[in-house]
Design a protein around this motif. Structure first.
Motif, PDB file in Angstrom:
ATOM      1  N   UNK A 293     -34.918 -25.222   5.992  1.00 14.20           N
ATOM      2  CA  UNK A 293     -33.994 -26.552   5.771  1.00 14.20           C
ATOM      3  C   UNK A 293     -33.396 -26.744   7.128  1.00 14.20           C
ATOM      4  N   UNK A 294     -33.590 -27.805   6.952  1.00 10.47           N
ATOM      5  CA  UNK A 294     -32.706 -28.817   8.658  1.00 10.47           C
ATOM      6  C   UNK A 294     -31.247 -28.670   8.821  1.00 10.47           C
ATOM      7  N   UNK A 295     -31.290 -28.712   9.691  1.00  5.52           N
ATOM      8  CA  UNK A 295     -29.759 -28.393  10.314  1.00  5.52           C
ATOM      9  C   UNK A 295     -29.250 -28.751  11.856  1.00  5.52           C
ATOM     10  N   UNK A 296     -27.769 -29.129  11.635  1.00  2.87           N
ATOM     11  CA  UNK A 296     -27.702 -29.505  12.957  1.00  2.87           C
ATOM     12  C   UNK A 296     -25.990 -28.828  13.745  1.00  2.87           C
ATOM     13  N   UNK A 297     -26.822 -28.549  14.851  1.00  2.00           N
ATOM     14  CA  UNK A 297     -25.158 -27.603  15.254  1.00  2.00           C
ATOM     15  C   UNK A 297     -24.507 -28.460  16.155  1.00  2.00           C
TER      16      UNK A 297
ATOM     17  N   UNK B 289     -31.043 -16.441  22.132  1.00  2.00           N
ATOM     18  CA  UNK B 289     -31.103 -15.299  21.025  1.00  2.00           C
ATOM     19  C   UNK B 289     -32.175 -15.647  19.974  1.00  2.00           C
ATOM     20  N   UNK B 290     -32.550 -14.830  19.451  1.00  2.00           N
ATOM     21  CA  UNK B 290     -33.038 -14.885  18.332  1.00  2.00           C
ATOM     22  C   UNK B 290     -32.973 -16.353  17.295  1.00  2.00           C
ATOM     23  N   UNK B 291     -34.063 -16.469  16.980  1.00  2.00           N
ATOM     24  CA  UNK B 291     -34.379 -17.762  16.011  1.00  2.00           C
ATOM     25  C   UNK B 291     -33.560 -17.516  14.948  1.00  2.00           C
ATOM     26  N   UNK B 292     -32.080 -18.801  15.495  1.00  2.25           N
ATOM     27  CA  UNK B 292     -31.251 -18.342  13.888  1.00  2.25           C
ATOM     28  C   UNK B 292     -31.484 -19.334  12.866  1.00  2.25           C
ATOM     29  N   UNK B 293     -32.043 -19.711  11.699  1.00  2.00           N
ATOM     30  CA  UNK B 293     -32.298 -19.889  10.321  1.00  2.00           C
ATOM     31  C   UNK B 293     -30.874 -19.766   9.795  1.00  2.00           C
TER      32      UNK B 293
ATOM     33  N   UNK C 285     -26.387 -24.957  27.928  1.00  2.00           N
ATOM     34  CA  UNK C 285     -26.856 -23.941  26.643  1.00  2.00           C
ATOM     35  C   UNK C 285     -28.621 -25.908  26.437  1.00  2.00           C
ATOM     36  N   UNK C 286     -29.028 -24.862  26.473  1.00  2.00           N
ATOM     37  CA  UNK C 286     -30.791 -25.407  25.843  1.00  2.00           C
ATOM     38  C   UNK C 286     -31.065 -24.652  24.079  1.00  2.00           C
ATOM     39  N   UNK C 287     -31.611 -25.561  23.827  1.00  2.00           N
ATOM     40  CA  UNK C 287     -32.246 -25.001  22.707  1.00  2.00           C
ATOM     41  C   UNK C 287     -34.089 -25.360  22.323  1.00  2.00           C
ATOM     42  N   UNK C 288     -34.461 -25.048  21.118  1.00  2.00           N
ATOM     43  CA  UNK C 288     -35.276 -24.894  21.165  1.00  2.00           C
ATOM     44  C   UNK C 288     -35.998 -25.258  19.320  1.00  2.00           C
ATOM     45  N   UNK C 289     -36.329 -26.351  18.405  1.00  6.85           N
ATOM     46  CA  UNK C 289     -36.306 -27.168  17.340  1.00  6.85           C
ATOM     47  C   UNK C 289     -37.651 -26.800  16.733  1.00  6.85           C
ATOM     48  N   UNK C 290     -38.675 -26.292  17.300  1.00  5.18           N
ATOM     49  CA  UNK C 290     -39.629 -25.764  16.861  1.00  5.18           C
ATOM     50  C   UNK C 290     -40.420 -26.804  16.977  1.00  5.18           C
ATOM     51  N   UNK C 291     -40.451 -27.814  17.434  1.00 10.92           N
ATOM     52  CA  UNK C 291     -41.550 -28.863  17.458  1.00 10.92           C
ATOM     53  C   UNK C 291     -41.234 -29.388  18.972  1.00 10.92           C
ATOM     54  N   UNK C 292     -42.870 -28.949  19.148  1.00  7.58           N
ATOM     55  CA  UNK C 292     -43.340 -29.130  20.776  1.00  7.58           C
ATOM     56  C   UNK C 292     -43.917 -30.647  21.492  1.00  7.58           C
ATOM     57  N   UNK C 293     -42.343 -31.091  21.939  1.00  5.77           N
ATOM     58  CA  UNK C 293     -42.877 -32.300  22.042  1.00  5.77           C
ATOM     59  C   UNK C 293     -43.060 -33.752  23.644  1.00  5.77           C
TER      60      UNK C 293
END
Length: 244
Positions: free
Chosen positions: A214-218, A204-208, A236-244
């Protein structure tokens, strides 16, 4: 030089009058919407076929080879190393903005977008059943060779990344609209003709959700399907924008 035969006399030429001189050698010639188009790698020339006058020049818009172009009722689709275009007879429009550049997480088994890799064996066909332009290409990354196909759906203006059976040397369309491919290995494929489905992924594209800061939880993801799906077959994987 471009020479034109006499009207209605295809084997006769008035070489002293019916010609046009271009500033560079074209690598593709085609007719579309009543005009002759000549392409180099970085320039497009629109030529009046009667007077051979150059009516317009599009700098920075070229075509890789004669297989990297197809003329349809929906327009003329062609590609260079930087972009993929759809020409309406007046001017070319870039349709590859959304796949131009990518990130390391953008596409599975694909390192980036159209502009991120040097491509060869670029061939374009048209799937009349799905109303999609098919852009086949090959590239090398990380010591491996990849063969892919970008499919652009005209109705939804959406790109899908598909697999390709090999390095495509040519494409042709049957009378029923079926797309056939030939490869460097001397094989012929009837593209997307099988009834079975291969594993696939969707990014998907970035889901804002209307708020980029704002912080969100799925908490739950719902998947609709016409067939029974085993939960163990879904990843199902996602990227929260933070490199771990």
């Amino acid at each position: 030089y471009i020479f034109r035969s006499m009207q209605g006399k295809f084997s006769q030429f008035n070489w002293s009058r019916d010609y046009q001189i271009l500033p560079e050698v074209p690598n593709v010639l085609t007719s579309f919407n009543g005009r002759l188009f000549a392409f180099s790698l970085n320039t497009t020339y629109r030529i009046n076929p009667i007077t051979l006058e150059v009516e317009d020049v599009f700098e920075g818009v070229g075509c890789i080879n004669d297989g990297s172009l197809i003329v349809t009722e929906y327009g003329m689709c062609f590609a260079d190393q930087d972009n993929i275009y759809l020409h309406d007879g007046t001017r070319p429009q870039v349709i590859s903005q959304s796949i131009a550049r990518g990130s390391k997480d953008s596409y599975r088994d694909f390192s980036g977008g159209w502009q991120d890799n040097v491509k060869d064996y670029v061939k374009i066909s048209f799937d009349s059943k799905r109303k999609s332009f098919l852009v086949f290409f090959s590239y090398s990354a990380g010591g491996s060779d990849y063969n892919r196909c970008w499919a652009y759906n005209i109705l939804y203006k959406r790109w899908d990344l598909l697999s390709s059976p090999g390095k495509i040397t040519n494409t042709f369309i049957e009378q029923d609209g079926s797309v056939f491919l030939t490869t460097v290995a001397g094989e012929v494929y009837h593209y997307m003709s099988g009834d079975s489905f291969k594993p696939w992924s969707w990014t998907s594209k970035d889901l804002i959700m209307g708020g980029a800061t704002q912080d969100k939880k799925i908490k739950k993801v719902r998947i609709n399907s016409s067939d029974t799906i085993n939960s163990s077959d879904i990843d199902i994987s996602y990227n929260n924008g933070i490199d771990l």
